[in-house]
Design a protein around this motif. Structure first.
Motif, PDB file in Angstrom:
ATOM      1  N   HIS A   1      56.919  25.318  64.623  1.00 48.75           N
ATOM      2  CA  HIS A   1      56.476  24.314  63.533  1.00 48.75           C
ATOM      3  C   HIS A   1      55.311  24.976  63.099  1.00 48.75           C
ATOM      4  O   HIS A   1      55.169  24.908  61.723  1.00 48.75           O
ATOM      5  CB  HIS A   1      56.003  23.024  64.245  1.00 48.75           C
ATOM      6  N   VAL A   2      54.176  25.477  63.670  1.00 45.63           N
ATOM      7  CA  VAL A   2      52.964  26.129  63.112  1.00 45.63           C
ATOM      8  C   VAL A   2      53.465  27.189  62.234  1.00 45.63           C
ATOM      9  O   VAL A   2      53.029  27.390  61.008  1.00 45.63           O
ATOM     10  CB  VAL A   2      52.071  26.408  64.111  1.00 45.63           C
ATOM     11  N   ALA A   3      54.300  27.997  62.743  1.00 48.94           N
ATOM     12  CA  ALA A   3      54.734  29.324  61.894  1.00 48.94           C
ATOM     13  C   ALA A   3      55.344  28.824  60.674  1.00 48.94           C
ATOM     14  O   ALA A   3      54.997  29.468  59.532  1.00 48.94           O
ATOM     15  CB  ALA A   3      55.791  29.907  62.739  1.00 48.94           C
ATOM     16  N   GLU A   4      56.060  27.752  60.656  1.00 45.81           N
ATOM     17  CA  GLU A   4      56.586  27.263  59.358  1.00 45.81           C
ATOM     18  C   GLU A   4      55.641  26.838  58.471  1.00 45.81           C
ATOM     19  O   GLU A   4      55.766  27.067  57.084  1.00 45.81           O
ATOM     20  CB  GLU A   4      57.728  26.167  59.457  1.00 45.81           C
ATOM     21  N   ARG A   5      54.544  26.119  59.095  1.00 44.21           N
ATOM     22  CA  ARG A   5      53.454  25.685  58.028  1.00 44.21           C
ATOM     23  C   ARG A   5      52.773  27.087  57.510  1.00 44.21           C
ATOM     24  O   ARG A   5      52.366  26.998  56.262  1.00 44.21           O
ATOM     25  CB  ARG A   5      52.702  24.833  58.811  1.00 44.21           C
TER      26      ARG A   5
ATOM     27  N   GLU B   1      52.050  28.442  53.570  1.00 41.79           N
ATOM     28  CA  GLU B   1      50.678  28.968  53.029  1.00 41.79           C
ATOM     29  C   GLU B   1      50.681  30.325  52.402  1.00 41.79           C
ATOM     30  O   GLU B   1      49.686  30.636  51.797  1.00 41.79           O
ATOM     31  CB  GLU B   1      49.578  28.656  54.069  1.00 41.79           C
ATOM     32  N   GLY B   2      51.684  31.254  52.766  1.00 40.43           N
ATOM     33  CA  GLY B   2      51.728  32.652  52.470  1.00 40.43           C
ATOM     34  C   GLY B   2      51.146  33.549  53.227  1.00 40.43           C
ATOM     35  O   GLY B   2      50.719  34.807  53.065  1.00 40.43           O
TER      36      GLY B   2
ATOM     37  N   GLY C   1      52.543  36.996  53.690  1.00 44.29           N
ATOM     38  CA  GLY C   1      53.563  37.440  52.380  1.00 44.29           C
ATOM     39  C   GLY C   1      54.333  36.482  52.365  1.00 44.29           C
ATOM     40  O   GLY C   1      55.510  37.043  51.573  1.00 44.29           O
ATOM     41  N   ALA C   2      54.743  35.296  52.987  1.00 47.94           N
ATOM     42  CA  ALA C   2      55.834  34.634  53.144  1.00 47.94           C
ATOM     43  C   ALA C   2      55.796  33.512  52.187  1.00 47.94           C
ATOM     44  O   ALA C   2      56.654  32.530  52.342  1.00 47.94           O
ATOM     45  CB  ALA C   2      55.938  34.366  54.664  1.00 47.94           C
ATOM     46  N   GLY C   3      55.156  33.379  51.390  1.00 49.22           N
ATOM     47  CA  GLY C   3      54.936  32.187  50.490  1.00 49.22           C
ATOM     48  C   GLY C   3      56.203  32.268  49.690  1.00 49.22           C
ATOM     49  O   GLY C   3      56.788  33.246  49.131  1.00 49.22           O
ATOM     50  N   ASN C   4      56.504  30.796  49.075  1.00 50.12           N
ATOM     51  CA  ASN C   4      57.721  30.523  48.204  1.00 50.12           C
ATOM     52  C   ASN C   4      58.954  31.239  48.500  1.00 50.12           C
ATOM     53  O   ASN C   4      59.575  31.374  47.406  1.00 50.12           O
ATOM     54  CB  ASN C   4      56.981  30.990  46.789  1.00 50.12           C
ATOM     55  N   GLY C   5      59.190  31.264  49.706  1.00 43.64           N
ATOM     56  CA  GLY C   5      60.451  31.528  50.017  1.00 43.64           C
ATOM     57  C   GLY C   5      61.035  32.721  49.647  1.00 43.64           C
ATOM     58  O   GLY C   5      62.095  33.280  49.700  1.00 43.64           O
ATOM     59  N   GLY C   6      59.991  33.988  49.499  1.00 46.69           N
ATOM     60  CA  GLY C   6      60.402  35.427  49.261  1.00 46.69           C
ATOM     61  C   GLY C   6      60.865  36.081  50.411  1.00 46.69           C
ATOM     62  O   GLY C   6      61.306  35.543  51.270  1.00 46.69           O
ATOM     63  N   ALA C   7      60.601  37.441  50.104  1.00 40.29           N
ATOM     64  CA  ALA C   7      61.436  38.207  51.140  1.00 40.29           C
ATOM     65  C   ALA C   7      60.666  38.130  52.718  1.00 40.29           C
ATOM     66  O   ALA C   7      61.167  38.622  53.565  1.00 40.29           O
ATOM     67  CB  ALA C   7      61.203  39.952  50.522  1.00 40.29           C
TER      68      ALA C   7
ATOM     69  N   ALA D   1      54.083  35.739  60.621  1.00 34.80           N
ATOM     70  CA  ALA D   1      53.495  34.280  60.605  1.00 34.80           C
ATOM     71  C   ALA D   1      53.814  33.876  61.957  1.00 34.80           C
ATOM     72  O   ALA D   1      52.928  33.037  62.517  1.00 34.80           O
ATOM     73  CB  ALA D   1      54.312  33.535  59.564  1.00 34.80           C
ATOM     74  N   ALA D   2      55.038  34.146  62.754  1.00 36.63           N
ATOM     75  CA  ALA D   2      55.427  33.692  63.933  1.00 36.63           C
ATOM     76  C   ALA D   2      54.424  34.265  64.984  1.00 36.63           C
ATOM     77  O   ALA D   2      53.869  33.562  65.943  1.00 36.63           O
ATOM     78  CB  ALA D   2      56.621  33.882  64.286  1.00 36.63           C
ATOM     79  N   ALA D   3      53.946  35.303  64.548  1.00 35.59           N
ATOM     80  CA  ALA D   3      53.164  36.034  65.681  1.00 35.59           C
ATOM     81  C   ALA D   3      51.689  35.376  65.848  1.00 35.59           C
ATOM     82  O   ALA D   3      50.912  35.107  66.507  1.00 35.59           O
ATOM     83  CB  ALA D   3      52.859  37.539  65.411  1.00 35.59           C
ATOM     84  N   VAL D   4      51.080  35.132  64.367  1.00 34.28           N
ATOM     85  CA  VAL D   4      49.899  34.618  64.273  1.00 34.28           C
ATOM     86  C   VAL D   4      50.051  33.068  64.844  1.00 34.28           C
ATOM     87  O   VAL D   4      48.803  32.515  65.657  1.00 34.28           O
ATOM     88  CB  VAL D   4      49.474  34.159  62.897  1.00 34.28           C
ATOM     89  N   ALA D   5      51.300  32.112  64.706  1.00 38.30           N
ATOM     90  CA  ALA D   5      51.384  30.790  65.081  1.00 38.30           C
ATOM     91  C   ALA D   5      51.238  31.042  66.624  1.00 38.30           C
ATOM     92  O   ALA D   5      50.765  30.181  67.402  1.00 38.30           O
ATOM     93  CB  ALA D   5      52.601  30.187  64.762  1.00 38.30           C
TER      94      ALA D   5
END
Length: 215
Positions: free
Chosen positions: A141-145, A149-150, A153-159, A170-174
């Protein structure tokens, strides 16, 4: 017992049948009143007014029932968390406030807070062993949020989406954030003062916000 992704999805609205919902309501009452160690499947079945066979058919074992009960309470908490940070203007402020809200909510929760205080050894496997179904659900859940937020480098559904390198970051940070929270919940005695919301926010700004390395 491992609780897989398909099982977790049953907790979403409309996916849990009324009998299973009633059993989980009864389990919440039973576990809150008597704890996990002293509670049995028979106790829960009596509260739910169903047979113990029905409980086993729905949840497989006492461990499965406990896992689903904790997961449902975690999902409810995540809705509270999202609402608490929704109007804040920056991701840094949302992380700081989210950390403070999480500590306060879980410590005061009748079931989760009580178990962490009185039966930490019993609840620990549901947070850590075999991927920890509660930890995984909250981390995802946190990783998706964070991806939105980018972060990574994961903002706007990019690569950098869920399956890409950014999604992994993002998953590691979460997961780091969630594990920090779990650590403080399991072992609250510390030289780090987090006994009020302002101190919790300050800690998050100093040590969690720097994890938000964005490109």
């Amino acid at each position: 017992m491992q609780v897989g992704r398909i099982d977790i999805e049953r907790l979403d609205a409309g996916r849990l049948d009324p009998v299973a919902g009633r059993i989980l309501d009864a389990a919440l009452q039973q576990f809150t009143r008597s704890g996990l160690r002293r509670s049995t499947v028979d106790d829960v079945a009596r509260r739910a007014k169903v047979s113990r066979v029905t409980v086993y058919r729905r949840f497989g074992s006492k461990e499965g029932l406990v896992a689903f009960c904790l997961l449902r309470e975690s999902r409810r908490f995540l809705a509270v968390l999202d609402a608490a940070v929704a109007e804040l203007p920056s991701i840094e402020e949302r992380v700081a406030e989210g950390f403070a809200v999480t500590l306060r909510h879980i410590r005061s929760h009748p079931l989760m807070g009580g178990l962490l205080r009185l039966e930490p050894d019993v609840v620990l496997p549901f947070l850590t062993v075999d991927g920890g179904p509660v930890l995984v659900a909250v981390r995802d859940h946190v990783a998706e949020r964070l991806r939105r937020e980018g972060v990574g480098g994961a903002g706007n559904g990019g690569a950098g989406g869920a399956g890409g390198a950014g999604g992994s970051e993002a998953a590691a940070v979460a997961e780091l954030m969630v594990r920090v929270v779990v650590s403080f919940l399991l072992t609250p005695a510390s030289c780090i003062e987090l006994d009020d919301a302002d101190r919790a926010r300050d800690f998050a700004r100093r040590f969690l916000v720097p994890l938000l390395r964005r490109h």
